[in-house]
Design a protein around this motif. Structure first.
Motif: not given
Length: 374
Positions: A107-114, A135-147, A152-154, A188-189
């Protein structure tokens, strides 16, 4: 480490001191582990604060181990010295790669790949992405990994705890801290955050004003230390009853330093033998040799006034003692200015009566090498 013939070991040394200890060797932290797990399930934001070498990481491992048995997913990222947004992405990516349970990896692999941000927990990760696309954007990547934990919980209905160890390091990375807090408040739930900091004098607060549960790790109780250390020596057929009180006094309840002293004493005492004062003195002498390079580096990194304050606290228990000011040539104004710096550096702490050096072996090394009292 060079040991005399009398110090040769008879069996494996059960006292680990140079890293996180095994979960079953953690002493007197069950109450703290239970509190963290309870707060996690209640959807609380949490801060774990303690000086260096007080066992924060060992406690986190304990929470993770016990959480797995209770259906809790714990992902721990070491953020010590994190230098940039890209570095932060790599730390979080590495944490997910290490701690994602096998049942959740697909599931984690699919979420990150998408998300198509170049983040992955298998195969090529963000390091390769940056190499291929400068030129890869680390800020966009950070948002992805923080989401990721929320998504995953959902999808899986799992309770997730994100542990950010040495979180104070993030303060030096623009945009990172506010973005982490922003995601920490979401859902937070299902997802909780534990911010572990090595600066007990500065505890991070939620920018939104939302309550944060704070857990401060203290020194280990003498009674529990006495019982645990004695039990391990007895199991190794060694009698340390005659010197154990001296060891505990020297360790002052400091988790890592007490384990170091016990480790060195074990090496001095043969199986089937009884520890003597000579064994204890040899162990203590070796401990001071081992800490000497670090102690020298610590002293060298301080200003003249800060060194004097540290010496005053080590010898006199306060930077403002009249004799310390006179003997060390320390003006009161200098002591007043230098003391907050030493607190912030995690070198000294204020108690109900006076002050003390947090590291008891550093304090002993200072008294041994620079003592001014009879």
């Amino acid at each position: 480490m060079h040991l005399s013939e009398s110090a040769m070991m008879d069996g494996a040394n059960p006292f680990e001191f140079d890293g996180p200890v095994p979960v079953d060797h953690v002493i007197d932290r069950q109450r703290e582990a239970d509190a963290i797990e309870a707060w996690t399930r209640e959807g609380q934001l949490m801060v774990l604060a303690a000086p260096r070498r007080y066992g924060k990481t060992s406690l986190i491992h304990k929470v993770s181990s016990e959480g797995k048995r209770n259906g809790l997913v714990v992902v721990t990222a070491d953020l010590f010295g994190v230098a940039s947004l890209a570095d932060l992405v790599l730390r979080l990516e590495r944490a997910w790669a290490q701690y994602t349970p096998e049942r959740l990896r697909p599931t984690v692999v699919k979420i990150l790949a998408a998300a198509r941000a170049g983040v992955s927990i298998s195969g090529s990760g963000f390091a390769v992405t940056m190499a291929d696309s400068p030129a890869a954007d680390p800020l966009s990547a950070l948002r992805v990994i923080l989401e990721l934990p929320t998504q995953l919980a959902q999808r899986e209905g799992e309770r997730i705890l994100i542990v950010l160890d040495e979180f104070q390091s993030v303060a030096g990375v623009p945009e990172a801290e506010s973005l982490i807090w922003q995601h920490a408040h979401q859902h937070l739930d299902a997802v909780s955050y534990l911010f572990s900091v090595g600066r007990p004098d500065i505890v991070p607060e939620s920018p939104s004003g939302r309550p944060v549960e704070t857990l401060r790790l203290g020194r280990l109780p003498v009674t529990e230390l006495h019982e645990a250390i004695k039990k391990r020596f007895v199991a190794g057929n060694r009698d340390v009853a005659g010197v154990l009180d001296g060891l505990l006094t020297a360790g002052e309840g400091h988790p890592q330093r007490t384990m170091l002293l016990a480790h060195l004493l074990w090496q001095e005492v043969h199986m089937g033998a009884q520890a003597t004062d000579d064994h204890w003195e040899a162990a203590l002498t070796m401990a001071l040799r081992l800490v000497a390079p670090e102690a020298q580096a610590t002293m060298s990194g301080l200003s003249a006034g800060q060194r004097k304050v540290l010496r005053a606290v080590a010898e006199y228990g306060t930077p403002m003692a009249a004799r310390a000011l006179r003997t060390l040539g320390l003006p009161k104004t200098t002591a007043q200015k230098a003391t907050p710096h030493l607190v912030a550096a995690g070198l000294i702490e204020e108690m109900s009566r006076g002050w003390r050096v947090i590291d008891p072996l550093l304090a002993r090394w200072i008294r041994t090498n620079y003592g001014t009292r009879a």
